[in-house]
Design an enzyme around this catalytic site. Structure first.
Site, PDB file in Angstrom:
ATOM      1  N   LYS A 174       0.858  -1.185   0.000  1.00 28.52           N
ATOM      2  CA  LYS A 174       0.000   0.000   0.000  1.00 28.52           C
ATOM      3  C   LYS A 174       0.898   1.240   0.000  1.00 28.52           C
ATOM      4  CE  LYS A 174      -3.884   2.000   2.662  1.00 28.52           C
ATOM      5  NZ  LYS A 174      -4.788   1.808   3.818  1.00 28.52           N
TER       6      LYS A 174
ATOM      7  N   SER B 182      -9.802   2.047   2.730  1.00 25.01           N
ATOM      8  CA  SER B 182      -8.858   2.762   1.922  1.00 25.01           C
ATOM      9  C   SER B 182      -7.835   1.906   1.191  1.00 25.01           C
ATOM     10  CB  SER B 182      -8.115   3.765   2.815  1.00 25.01           C
ATOM     11  OG  SER B 182      -7.311   3.091   3.771  1.00 25.01           O
TER      12      SER B 182
ATOM     13  N   SER C  15     -10.138  -0.475   6.842  1.00 24.51           N
ATOM     14  CA  SER C  15      -9.518  -0.366   5.515  1.00 24.51           C
ATOM     15  C   SER C  15      -8.826  -1.610   4.975  1.00 24.51           C
ATOM     16  CB  SER C  15      -8.522   0.783   5.498  1.00 24.51           C
ATOM     17  OG  SER C  15      -9.231   1.990   5.385  1.00 24.51           O
TER      18      SER C  15
HETATM   19  N1  GLN Z   1     -13.429   4.260   6.114  1.00 24.21           N
HETATM   20  C1  GLN Z   1     -12.834   4.629   7.347  1.00 24.21           C
HETATM   21  C2  GLN Z   1     -12.378   6.078   7.302  1.00 24.21           C
HETATM   22  O1  GLN Z   1     -12.664   6.686   6.341  1.00 24.21           O
HETATM   23  C3  GLN Z   1     -11.682   3.717   7.685  1.00 24.21           C
HETATM   24  C4  GLN Z   1     -10.458   4.024   6.933  1.00 24.21           C
HETATM   25  C5  GLN Z   1      -9.281   3.209   7.361  1.00 24.21           C
HETATM   26  O2  GLN Z   1      -9.408   2.170   7.992  1.00 24.21           O
HETATM   27  N2  GLN Z   1      -8.108   3.721   7.045  1.00 24.21           N
HETATM   28  O3  GLN Z   1     -11.751   6.590   8.168  1.00 24.21           O
END
Ligand code: GLN
EC number: 6.3.5.7
Length: 492
Positions: free
Chosen positions: A79, A154, A178
């Site tokens: 990532k 994400s 995410s």
């Molecule tokens: N969707 C969640 C957010 O927008 C989780 C994102 C994540 O785990 N990085 O914060």
């Protein structure tokens, strides 16, 4: 060999050690697939063919000399939130468009030390804030199962790359879902470890008390291989825990599904917006686990309604503090011709951060400001403790807790959900991070549009082995994890 991308990690390791193919052949195979197919998926931000081939040649030499680890010579994707020495690390943000880290994240250092070959860096929501990967400044990534759909976020690039067979496995990070949600949207297995199990050193920080890295792959077995490499204490991360690391591969059959008590939270299955197909597939998977010997027990998680508001105060508060370092002075994007220092800060940050990141900085700064700190931030921290206690109480009577990973399957790119709609989609994943618990997503079937559905299993602290083992056994009895999106069937 045209079908190297069909092999599991274990099969790749066997093939390499028996010299059926070389790491160079395998790496070239993946690079060719990326060159041919990633223009459709758009999972990679940066592909690093020269470095990958050099690493592959080095791996081949180690394999020949007989000094290989279990994973020497196998490629992976990181990532774009993990710092990689000499390779751009953007975190999906314009503000880091020109950032080349002088060091490797501990996770990257460990995968290199294990002989893994880095194919490149994959796309993500800007600073990991989002659930679609659309907020990346390089543009959206497609879901390999339906190219007009989001891969989730994400860690959407990680999920899409693996689901399209453009990497055998990948790293992700999970602050509020995410790893699990994109794994769910793309039909993969993804593990969010206990907070402190994997080092955060060199991971671009979003919300430091919630961030945790983990593996994303086709199967629990493939995830276990990567966990064996990345888990462990790191002196460079003061929140990483000094605790012995399990051998996740050796433990794959270590948990008995027979007699396993699975808690089903009443509140989770009555959530408004839970898609009927998702509910049906998750219930079928639980039925299957019951057939395999597990006991299903209804439980209460009374704090469910508090998950979204609590997370969306704490995460932005930490983000507003973490992101204050991007000021246009030391590194990252700097505006043209600043009039003075204040102008430099303001314009660099306005130009460098996208709208969702700006929104969260505003919310977080507000929640932390002198007049509101107690009413918002401190209160959210108190509720966070209650959420944790709710789980600990539940674990007195059950071994794991089952839930969907997301209320829906993948939605269309450009669906343009309002922030609140998007935040509500995180209902099943956020509490795990607030409590610091481990959880896993496993693919358990498809909806009416042939899009993957995921089951989430939440474990008590340090139960990664148990979660991987349960999913491994489920995967010995089902074939959802072996099914491939059409694009993954294509040969390069
Ligand atoms: N969707 C969640 C957010 O927008 C989780 C994102 C994540 O785990 N990085 O914060």
């Amino acid at each position: 060999m045209t079908d190297l991308h069909r092999l599991s990690i274990r099969e790749l390791a066997e093939g390499l050690s028996q010299a059926k193919f070389s790491s160079r052949e395998l790496t070239e195979h993946y690079l060719q697939r990326i060159a041919k197919l990633d223009s459709q998926v758009k999972s990679y931000v940066t592909v690093t063919p020269e470095q990958a081939l050099a690493e592959a040649d080095a791996a081949d030499a180690v394999l020949k000399a007989g000094n290989a680890t279990a994973l020497t010579g196998i490629p992976l994707a990181h990532k774009d939130i993990f710092c990689t020495k000499g390779i751009k690390t953007t975190a999906g943000s314009r503000i880091l468009d020109n950032f080349i880290s002088p060091y490797d994240a501990t996770v990257v250092e460990k995968t290199k030390a294990a002989g893994l070959v880095t194919l490149g860096k994959v796309n993500m929501d800007e600073f990991a804030m989002g659930s679609t990967s659309e907020s990346s400044y390089v543009g959206a990534t497609s879901n390999p199962w339906a190219l007009d759909r989001v891969p989730g976020g994400s860690s959407g690039g990680s999920a899409a790359a693996v689901a399209a067979d453009l990497a055998p496995f990948a790293t992700g990070t999970d602050t509020g879902g995410s790893i699990r949600q994109p794994a769910s949207f793309c039909g993969l297995t993804g593990l969010k470890p206990t907070y402190g199990r994997v080092s955060r050193f060199g991971i671009i920080a979003y919300a430091s008390s919630l961030d945790q890295a983990g593996p994303m792959a086709r199967s629990a077995e493939d995830c276990a291989y990567l966990m064996n490499v990345i888990a462990g204490h790191d002196a460079k991360d003061s929140t990483s825990v000094k605790k012995e690391v399990d051998d996740y591969i050796a433990n794959l059959n270590g948990t008995s599904v027979k007699g396993l008590r699975i808690g089903i939270p009443k509140q989770y299955f009555n959530v408004v917006g839970l898609d009927a197909d998702v509910k049906a597939r998750v219930e079928e998977s639980l039925k299957k686990l019951e057939e395999m010997g597990a006991t299903l027990l209804e439980i209460d998680l009374n704090m469910t309604e508090a998950y979204v508001p609590t997370y969306y105060l704490i995460a932005p508060a930490e983000a507003s503090s973490n992101l204050s370092r991007y000021d246009g002075v030391r590194y990252g994007h700097r505006c043209e011709n600043p009039a003075d220092l204040m102008d430099l800060y303001k314009r660099s940050r306005s130009e460098g951060f996208g709208p969702e990141v700006q929104r969260r900085i505003l919310i977080g700064t507000y929640a932390l400001s002198a007049g509101y700190y107690d009413a918002y931030y401190v209160k959210a921290q108190k509720v966070r403790r209650l959420i944790q206690q709710d789980f600990l109480k539940a674990f007195e009577n059950v071994d794991v807790i089952a839930a969907p990973s997301a209320p829906t399957t993948a939605y269309k790119i450009g669906a343009n959900l309002s922030p609140t709609e998007m935040y509500l989609g995180d209902i099943y994943t956020l509490a795990v991070n607030l409590a610091g618990l481990p959880a896993i997503n496993a693919p358990v079937g498809f909806d009416k549009d042939s899009l993957p559905v995921g089951l989430q299993l939440i474990g008590n602290y340090w139960s990664e082995s148990q979660l991987l083992s349960i999913v491994h056994q489920y995967q010995q009895n089902t074939d959802f994890h072996t099914q491939r999106a059409a694009i993954a069937e294509e040969n390069a």
